[in-house]
Write a protein that holds these residues in place. Structure first.
Motif, PDB file in Angstrom:
ATOM      1  N   GLY A 160       0.841  -1.193   0.000  1.00 61.39           N
ATOM      2  CA  GLY A 160       0.000   0.000   0.000  1.00 61.39           C
ATOM      3  C   GLY A 160       0.872   1.238   0.000  1.00 61.39           C
ATOM      4  N   LEU A 184      -1.585  -1.175  -4.106  1.00 58.58           N
ATOM      5  CA  LEU A 184      -2.710  -0.297  -3.809  1.00 58.58           C
ATOM      6  C   LEU A 184      -2.165   1.103  -3.558  1.00 58.58           C
ATOM      7  CD1 LEU A 184      -4.690  -2.533  -1.266  1.00 58.58           C
ATOM      8  CD2 LEU A 184      -4.921  -2.448  -3.758  1.00 58.58           C
ATOM      9  N   TYR A 186      -3.196   5.185  -2.231  1.00 52.13           N
ATOM     10  CA  TYR A 186      -4.086   6.255  -1.768  1.00 52.13           C
ATOM     11  C   TYR A 186      -3.427   7.568  -2.153  1.00 52.13           C
ATOM     12  CZ  TYR A 186      -6.319   9.652   1.285  1.00 52.13           C
ATOM     13  OH  TYR A 186      -6.961  10.760   1.763  1.00 52.13           O
ATOM     14  N   ALA A 192      -8.102   7.698 -10.914  1.00 51.19           N
ATOM     15  CA  ALA A 192      -7.911   6.251 -10.982  1.00 51.19           C
ATOM     16  C   ALA A 192      -7.077   5.873 -12.196  1.00 51.19           C
ATOM     17  CB  ALA A 192      -9.267   5.548 -11.024  1.00 51.19           C
ATOM     18  N   GLU A 201      -3.766   0.218  -7.987  1.00 48.18           N
ATOM     19  CA  GLU A 201      -5.214   0.380  -7.882  1.00 48.18           C
ATOM     20  C   GLU A 201      -5.486   1.534  -6.921  1.00 48.18           C
ATOM     21  OE1 GLU A 201      -7.049  -3.369  -6.679  1.00 48.18           O
ATOM     22  OE2 GLU A 201      -5.205  -4.385  -7.304  1.00 48.18           O
ATOM     23  N   LYS A 202      -6.309   2.482  -7.337  1.00 44.56           N
ATOM     24  CA  LYS A 202      -6.651   3.609  -6.471  1.00 44.56           C
ATOM     25  C   LYS A 202      -7.702   3.166  -5.455  1.00 44.56           C
ATOM     26  CE  LYS A 202      -8.559   8.338  -6.620  1.00 44.56           C
ATOM     27  NZ  LYS A 202      -7.477   9.060  -5.896  1.00 44.56           N
ATOM     28  N   VAL A 203      -7.410   3.361  -4.179  1.00 45.45           N
ATOM     29  CA  VAL A 203      -8.329   2.980  -3.105  1.00 45.45           C
ATOM     30  C   VAL A 203      -8.350   4.084  -2.056  1.00 45.45           C
ATOM     31  CG1 VAL A 203      -7.983   0.478  -3.409  1.00 45.45           C
ATOM     32  CG2 VAL A 203      -6.490   1.763  -1.851  1.00 45.45           C
ATOM     33  N   GLU A 204      -9.318   3.998  -1.155  1.00 47.74           N
ATOM     34  CA  GLU A 204      -9.359   4.908  -0.014  1.00 47.74           C
ATOM     35  C   GLU A 204      -8.367   4.432   1.048  1.00 47.74           C
ATOM     36  OE1 GLU A 204     -10.962   7.802   0.102  1.00 47.74           O
ATOM     37  OE2 GLU A 204     -11.510   7.359  -1.977  1.00 47.74           O
ATOM     38  N   ASP A 207      -9.218   1.294   3.180  1.00 46.06           N
ATOM     39  CA  ASP A 207      -9.118   0.044   2.423  1.00 46.06           C
ATOM     40  C   ASP A 207      -7.661  -0.351   2.219  1.00 46.06           C
ATOM     41  OD1 ASP A 207     -11.887  -0.174   2.183  1.00 46.06           O
ATOM     42  OD2 ASP A 207     -11.909   1.074   0.382  1.00 46.06           O
ATOM     43  N   LEU A 208      -6.828   0.615   1.943  1.00 49.83           N
ATOM     44  CA  LEU A 208      -5.396   0.336   1.766  1.00 49.83           C
ATOM     45  C   LEU A 208      -4.809  -0.259   3.043  1.00 49.83           C
ATOM     46  CD1 LEU A 208      -2.727   2.583   0.106  1.00 49.83           C
ATOM     47  CD2 LEU A 208      -2.363   1.803   2.446  1.00 49.83           C
ATOM     48  N   GLN A 211      -5.900  -3.950   3.735  1.00 49.84           N
ATOM     49  CA  GLN A 211      -5.513  -4.999   2.788  1.00 49.84           C
ATOM     50  C   GLN A 211      -4.003  -5.153   2.611  1.00 49.84           C
ATOM     51  OE1 GLN A 211      -7.774  -5.000  -0.971  1.00 49.84           O
ATOM     52  NE2 GLN A 211      -9.147  -3.495  -0.052  1.00 49.84           N
ATOM     53  N   SER A 212      -3.210  -4.184   3.029  1.00 52.12           N
ATOM     54  CA  SER A 212      -1.790  -4.179   2.684  1.00 52.12           C
ATOM     55  C   SER A 212      -0.928  -4.960   3.672  1.00 52.12           C
ATOM     56  CB  SER A 212      -1.270  -2.737   2.608  1.00 52.12           C
ATOM     57  OG  SER A 212      -1.932  -2.031   1.583  1.00 52.12           O
TER      58      SER A 212
END
Length: 351
Positions: A160, A184, A186, A192, A201-204, A207-208, A211-212
């Protein structure tokens, strides 16, 4: 002194004195002056009053408040058209005050992107393989149980990136190519599509974090990013995840990070930047074997310093020649900047 001389000054140090001075030496109309952090006011006043460009270091610990670019100093600099940070960070420059005064702010982003990205990757690898922990124990002379130092592989894991600009984008490229990692990102400043072009992948942010396996910070210190990583954010990370930062102190809350490490809410951290630099030897984060530390040296390689000095000097000359600088931090200043530039230097810069 050459007629119509243009004045540049710095305090104590340059990004690379040799490469910076070599570029400026090609221009006899540009005069470079040096002040020290303890220069008396009778030495400071004439230098700042005639300066067109201030080449300033980004370290709050080195540049004293009286010589940081703020409203008080700007009031003493009627001829200043640009404040140029030595590196990618610009902690010693009040951007809002510069914009209000019609002064351009530039940095040297990208000049050390290889060095900083390599440092972040080195921290990721060293922490995952538990090299520092094993090294420390091996030096004690005590018996070693190798089962205590079982590491993890980077291959196929998730990175991330907070801020996927020059450094973050370079780290993403390295990790994807070498370890087939999922990336990922942010970054509120990029779309995006722009993030995807950097292989991520662009994420908030939430979420980053959730998942990271590695969270690496590469954004500048701003009003928005100050305190971005606090207790709530560390709590969202995986227990086996690592936190890495080569960005700036104050983006993460050091006390909250220490609490997260103590409670084993995350696996470890690699820290190159601090609220106080260099950090004291008894800093609470120094007590953890799972923390790898360095004293803000991620961008300090021979190659990076030479490159930073060169691009800083080239950008200064571009500014003085009326060109729009390539690394302008406050583009909204341009209309007011053009008016001031024309009045001070006697010719209009480019539209």
């Amino acid at each position: 002194m050459a007629p119509n001389a243009k004045h540049v000054f710095y305090v104590r140090y340059l990004p690379s004195a040799a490469s910076y001075m070599a570029v400026l030496a090609q221009r006899p109309d540009v005069q470079l002056e040096k002040l020290e952090t303890d220069s008396p006011e009778d030495a400071v006043s004439p230098v700042v009053s005639r300066a067109h460009v201030y080449q300033i270091g980004a370290s709050r610990q080195i540049i004293p408040p009286r010589l940081q670019v703020n409203a008080a100093l700007l009031a003493r600099m009627p001829n200043l058209i640009a404040a140029s940070s030595n590196g990618a960070g610009y902690d010693t420059i009040d951007v809002d005050a510069c914009t209000a005064a019609g002064v351009a702010v530039v940095n040297q982003s990208g000049g050390n992107k290889e060095a900083v990205a390599e440092h972040a990757l080195a921290m990721m690898m060293t922490l995952s393989k538990r090299i520092v922990e094993a090294d420390r124990h091996a030096r004690t002379g005590q018996a070693i149980d190798r089962a205590n130092y079982i590491g993890r592989e980077l291959n196929g894991r998730t990175l991330g990136v907070i801020g996927i600009g020059n450094v973050g984008g370079n780290l993403a490229r390295m990790c994807k190519a070498a370890f087939n990692m999922r990336i990922l990102a942010y970054d509120p400043l990029l779309t995006a599509q722009q993030v995807a072009a950097r292989g991520a992948e662009k994420v908030e942010l939430d979420d980053l974090l959730a998942q990271s396996d590695y969270v690496s910070v590469h954004c500048p210190l701003t009003k928005q990013s100050r305190g971005m990583m606090g207790a709530a954010q560390f709590a969202r990370m995986k227990p086996e995840a690592y936190f890495i930062t080569t960005a700036r102190g104050f983006i993460h809350d050091e006390a909250a990070l220490a609490d997260a490490l103590k409670a084993k809410r995350i696996a470890g951290a690699g820290l190159d930047v601090w609220e106080d630099e260099p950090p004291p030897h008894d800093h609470p984060l120094m007590a953890f074997d799972t923390v790898m530390v360095s004293p803000h040296v991620a961008g300090s390689t021979i190659e990076a310093r030479e490159n930073m000095g060169r691009i800083a000097a080239e950008q200064v000359l571009a500014i003085l020649d009326g060109k729009k600088p390539p690394r302008l931090i406050n583009p909204e200043v341009w209309p007011a900047y053009r008016d001031r530039f024309t009045r001070i230097l006697g010719f209009a810069p480019e539209e």
